[in-house]
Design a protein around this motif. Structure first.
Motif, mmCIF file in Angstrom:
data_model
loop_
_atom_site.group_PDB
_atom_site.id
_atom_site.type_symbol
_atom_site.label_atom_id
_atom_site.label_comp_id
_atom_site.label_asym_id
_atom_site.label_seq_id
_atom_site.Cartn_x
_atom_site.Cartn_y
_atom_site.Cartn_z
ATOM 1 N N ALA A 1 4.825 10.559 -6.099
ATOM 2 C CA ALA A 1 6.001 10.878 -6.914
ATOM 3 C C ALA A 1 5.590 11.331 -8.315
ATOM 4 O O ALA A 1 6.145 12.295 -8.857
ATOM 5 C CB ALA A 1 6.917 9.669 -6.996
ATOM 6 N N ILE A 2 4.617 10.650 -8.896
ATOM 7 C CA ILE A 2 4.163 11.031 -10.239
ATOM 8 C C ILE A 2 3.572 12.432 -10.218
ATOM 9 O O ILE A 2 3.844 13.268 -11.107
ATOM 10 C CB ILE A 2 3.146 10.001 -10.765
ATOM 11 N N ASN A 3 2.740 12.719 -9.201
ATOM 12 C CA ASN A 3 2.164 14.061 -9.099
ATOM 13 C C ASN A 3 3.243 15.129 -8.935
ATOM 14 O O ASN A 3 3.170 16.217 -9.499
ATOM 15 C CB ASN A 3 1.182 14.125 -7.925
ATOM 16 N N TRP A 4 4.249 14.796 -8.127
ATOM 17 C CA TRP A 4 5.325 15.751 -7.888
ATOM 18 C C TRP A 4 6.101 16.055 -9.170
ATOM 19 O O TRP A 4 6.383 17.216 -9.479
ATOM 20 C CB TRP A 4 6.248 15.200 -6.809
ATOM 21 N N VAL B 1 0.832 -1.204 0.000
ATOM 22 C CA VAL B 1 0.000 0.000 0.000
ATOM 23 C C VAL B 1 0.867 1.255 0.000
ATOM 24 O O VAL B 1 0.609 2.215 -0.736
ATOM 25 C CB VAL B 1 -0.949 -0.004 1.208
ATOM 26 N N ASN B 2 1.919 1.262 0.823
ATOM 27 C CA ASN B 2 2.808 2.413 0.867
ATOM 28 C C ASN B 2 3.550 2.615 -0.450
ATOM 29 O O ASN B 2 3.825 3.756 -0.843
ATOM 30 C CB ASN B 2 3.808 2.262 2.007
ATOM 31 N N ALA B 3 3.873 1.527 -1.119
ATOM 32 C CA ALA B 3 4.527 1.633 -2.421
ATOM 33 C C ALA B 3 3.603 2.301 -3.437
ATOM 34 O O ALA B 3 4.037 3.135 -4.247
ATOM 35 C CB ALA B 3 4.952 0.254 -2.905
ATOM 36 N N VAL B 4 2.315 1.954 -3.392
ATOM 37 C CA VAL B 4 1.347 2.566 -4.307
ATOM 38 C C VAL B 4 1.215 4.055 -4.016
ATOM 39 O O VAL B 4 1.228 4.892 -4.946
ATOM 40 C CB VAL B 4 -0.020 1.866 -4.178
ATOM 41 N N LEU C 1 14.657 4.361 -3.180
ATOM 42 C CA LEU C 1 14.967 2.960 -3.492
ATOM 43 C C LEU C 1 15.756 2.296 -2.359
ATOM 44 O O LEU C 1 15.514 1.128 -2.027
ATOM 45 C CB LEU C 1 15.745 2.879 -4.802
ATOM 46 N N MET C 2 16.679 3.028 -1.744
ATOM 47 C CA MET C 2 17.427 2.466 -0.621
ATOM 48 C C MET C 2 16.507 2.193 0.565
ATOM 49 O O MET C 2 16.629 1.162 1.244
ATOM 50 C CB MET C 2 18.560 3.412 -0.226
ATOM 51 N N LEU C 3 15.577 3.100 0.809
ATOM 52 C CA LEU C 3 14.632 2.901 1.914
ATOM 53 C C LEU C 3 13.728 1.702 1.654
ATOM 54 O O LEU C 3 13.409 0.946 2.581
ATOM 55 C CB LEU C 3 13.805 4.170 2.123
ATOM 56 N N TRP C 4 13.337 1.502 0.390
ATOM 57 C CA TRP C 4 12.499 0.348 0.092
ATOM 58 C C TRP C 4 13.290 -0.958 0.122
ATOM 59 O O TRP C 4 12.738 -2.015 0.444
ATOM 60 C CB TRP C 4 11.830 0.529 -1.264
#
Length: 270
Positions: free
Chosen positions: A96-99, A87-90, A130-133
């Motif tokens: 990110a896309i909006n930003w 859910v957090n990835a979504v 990516l590092m956090l994920w």
């Protein structure tokens, strides 16, 4: 996986990970309070804050069961952390896309979406995300490993020594074996909605939860350590009798002579 960060136990690691999850979900409460100040929230932000409150309540209910080592609750917490990660990835991807779209609108030189992403500051942000994920995936492995150990300890403490392992396909002698399903319909933990939920959670990657591996030797070697009080300990035949004989805890051997000639059955009676 045996340890968290190579020197902490899996339970300690799981507790620390869930603590960070709880702290993160508290933001949903403060986000909704911001509405009272007149702050405008988009539908995406509002849905994220509402979900955070739900996740905070569910995680708060399941977390105390980590120390109690309740298999159904620890297993549920592990799967919830996996779902929360998705859910957090979504949400992260949507924000990110909006930003990037907003940046592209305010910078005339960014004529393409791909060009906006390749800006130096955006590349740095993406690398950090990516590092956090990657760290989040490691946390998933830690929590799943702890849930697996809790589940298997529960099976070893409640199953008989003869019914501990079952062949997956009795008609196929070459099929693998697995430990008993603690949420089977014929077991106490398999009754009611909790039993159905437990069977559903184990059905996902069943071989991981119930498959037999080399690590099971520690439980067989521990014997009855994890068994409930009042249950007979597991014995191991001639080897166990030999160990007791050498330690002096076994039964006394019968006498080798009877000088009085009195039958053993009546000796000592009047």
């Amino acid at each position: 996986m045996k340890r968290f960060l190579y020197f902490l136990s899996l339970r300690t690691g799981t507790e620390l990970i869930i603590l960070t999850l709880l702290l993160n979900k508290i933001s949903g409460f403060y986000g909704l309070l911001a509405i009272l100040t007149g702050l405008h929230l988009s539908s995406l932000q509002l849905s994220m804050y509402v979900y955070s409150l739900f996740a905070l309540a569910l995680a708060g209910y399941l977390t105390p069961h980590l120390r109690r080592q309740s298999p159904i609750h620890v297993l549920g917490l592990a799967w919830f952390y996996v779902i929360d990660t998705v859910v957090n990835a979504v949400y992260t991807a949507a924000f990110a896309i909006n930003w990037f779209l907003v940046i592209g609108q305010h910078h005339p030189t960014a004529v393409r979406f791909g060009h906006t992403i390749l800006e130096p500051e955006n590349v740095t942000s993406i690398s950090i995300i990516l590092m956090l994920w990657g760290l989040r995936i490691y946390f998933i492995l830690v929590i799943m490993s702890y849930a697996r150990s809790v589940l298997r300890q529960h099976v070893y403490s409640t199953s008989s020594s003869t019914g501990l392992y079952r062949r997956e396909n009795p008609s196929d002698p070459d099929s693998g074996t697995s430990i008993e399903n603690p949420f089977a319909t014929n077991r106490e933990d398999g009754k009611g909605w909790e039993g159905r939920l437990g069977r559903a959670m184990i059905a996902l990657v069943r071989s991981y939860w119930l498959g037999v591996d080399e690590d099971d030797g520690w439980a067989r070697g521990m014997g009855g350590k994890f068994r409930r009080s009042g249950e007979a300990p597991v014995t191991f035949g001639p080897m166990e009798r030999e160990r007791r004989r050498r330690s002096g805890t076994g039964p006394l051997p019968p006498p080798t002579s009877n000088p009085a000639g009195i039958p053993w059955a009546t000796q000592g009676t009047k």
